[in-house]
Design an enzyme around this catalytic site. Structure first.
Site, PDB file in Angstrom:
ATOM      1  N   ASP A  34      19.889  69.116 128.461  1.00 47.74           N
ATOM      2  CA  ASP A  34      21.167  69.701 128.896  1.00 47.74           C
ATOM      3  C   ASP A  34      22.363  68.810 128.546  1.00 47.74           C
ATOM      4  O   ASP A  34      23.190  68.486 129.409  1.00 47.74           O
ATOM      5  CB  ASP A  34      21.157  69.975 130.407  1.00 47.74           C
ATOM      6  CG  ASP A  34      19.889  70.654 130.869  1.00 47.74           C
ATOM      7  OD1 ASP A  34      19.328  71.441 130.094  1.00 47.74           O
ATOM      8  OD2 ASP A  34      19.458  70.407 132.015  1.00 47.74           O
ATOM      9  N   GLU A 217      20.643  81.627 130.975  1.00 47.77           N
ATOM     10  CA  GLU A 217      21.241  80.515 131.712  1.00 47.77           C
ATOM     11  C   GLU A 217      22.115  79.692 130.770  1.00 47.77           C
ATOM     12  O   GLU A 217      22.357  80.049 129.622  1.00 47.77           O
ATOM     13  CB  GLU A 217      20.151  79.634 132.332  1.00 47.77           C
ATOM     14  CG  GLU A 217      19.192  79.017 131.351  1.00 47.77           C
ATOM     15  CD  GLU A 217      18.054  78.271 132.047  1.00 47.77           C
ATOM     16  OE1 GLU A 217      17.958  78.335 133.280  1.00 47.77           O
ATOM     17  OE2 GLU A 217      17.256  77.627 131.341  1.00 47.77           O
TER      18      GLU A 217
END
Length: 331
Positions: A34, A217
């Site tokens: 991420d 997401e």
């Protein structure tokens, strides 16, 4: 023990996401998850999922030095608010605004929407500066099971052409949401203004506490030309070599949408044009960020390396644009 199993354990029990590389102070191909990026002076700073939020720095986007995490101890407000959170902090975002670097971060428990997004600031990213100090401002929003059909993780901040900050966020459940922030980014603006940006079909008979099968997401919005571009990740991360993550995109002339793909399908109705997906070298590719830096556009994300048995590695590529204004990543 195989690395993909170690990776799963890192997510579930809160090991640092840089765990495979922490013995090396500087690396060329870091383990990360991420990732987001900021540049101050001649130095790039990478923030990522990890214990206390992982931080790395680089002069050239190739060789990375490990820095101290943002938080030496888990924010107490988050420990008290989120059952199971012990400091392993997910999916940050970093933005420079009005003289401060604003870090937004996710506190959660895996596959649950017992989640919150927090906010911290620092006047500088240079740890050698006498002004360097992270100040935590606590919670921006929180999602609660059986109350909210959204998940307060994966924040991304975009400032529109009027100077208004917006936070887009979300994972599974009813997809990607957006909320207006105050000008100082310290809280949700009043009266509250919310939008749904992207969703995928969810099996309606599922319990509200279940993440569901609408696998979307990790939103990230970038302005290019006349359009805002919404990147999201479809399908599944965090499964090592079984990951099938991919990135899709849509665009809108308004920051609040509607975002549509190349065929004109709304992302709020499952649309999204493919940008990047796994190949023979990487099982899945996702949770991206996109920036205009030094006269170029860059796309970064993580991907699950086949050669390293599913280890999650940093990917940075130059991004170009088609003649009709769609992003292309050389992959």
């Amino acid at each position: 023990m195989k690395k993909n199993l170690l990776f799963t354990l890192a997510l579930s029990v809160g090991l640092g996401m840089n765990g495979f590389a922490q013995s090396e102070k500087t690396v060329d191909n870091p383990f990360t998850h991420d990732p987001v990026l900021a540049k101050q002076g001649d130095t790039y700073y990478l923030f990522a999922t990890g214990q206390g939020v992982s931080v790395m720095s680089s002069k050239d986007l190739k060789r990375w030095k490990f820095e101290k995490p943002v938080f030496a101890e888990a924010p107490q407000w988050a420990v008290e608010a989120i059952d199971g959170y012990r400091g392993h902090t997910w999916a940050p975002d970093i933005i420079y605004h009005d003289g401060l670097y604003h870090l937004f971060y996710s506190c959660s428990a895996f596959a649950k929407n017992t989640s919150a997004i927090g906010h911290a600031t620092n006047p500088t990213l240079d740890p050698a500066s006498p002004d360097f100090k992270w100040t935590d401002h606590g919670k921006i929003i929180q999602s609660v099971p059986n109350r909210d059909m959204w998940n307060a993780i994966d924040p991304n901040i975009i400032v529109d052409e009027d100077g208004t900050p917006w936070m887009n966020f979300g994972s599974f459940w009813d997809g990607i949401k957006m909320v207006k922030l105050t000008k100082d980014m310290m809280q949700v603006a009043q009266p509250e203004e919310w939008y749904s940006l992207c969703r995928r079909e969810r099996s309606f008979e599922l319990d509200d506490k279940d993440p569901g099968d609408g696998a979307v997401e990790a939103p990230f919005i970038m302005k290019h030309g006349d359009y805002y571009y919404l990147f999201v990740s479809f399908d599944y991360c965090c499964r090592g070599l079984k990951s099938n993550y991919k990135v899709v995109v849509g665009r809108s002339k308004s920051v609040t949408g509607p975002y549509v793909d190349k065929e004109g399908k709304s992302m709020a109705k499952g649309g999204g044009s493919l940008v990047i997906q796994g190949n023979k070298d990487y099982a899945g590719v996702g949770h991206n960020a996109a920036y205009h830096l030094d006269g170029k556009d860059y796309f970064l994300c993580h991907a699950y390396s086949v050669a390293e048995d599913g280890a999650s590695k940093l990917i940075i590529r130059e991004m170009t644009w088609t003649s009709d204004g769609w992003p292309v990543v050389n992959w």
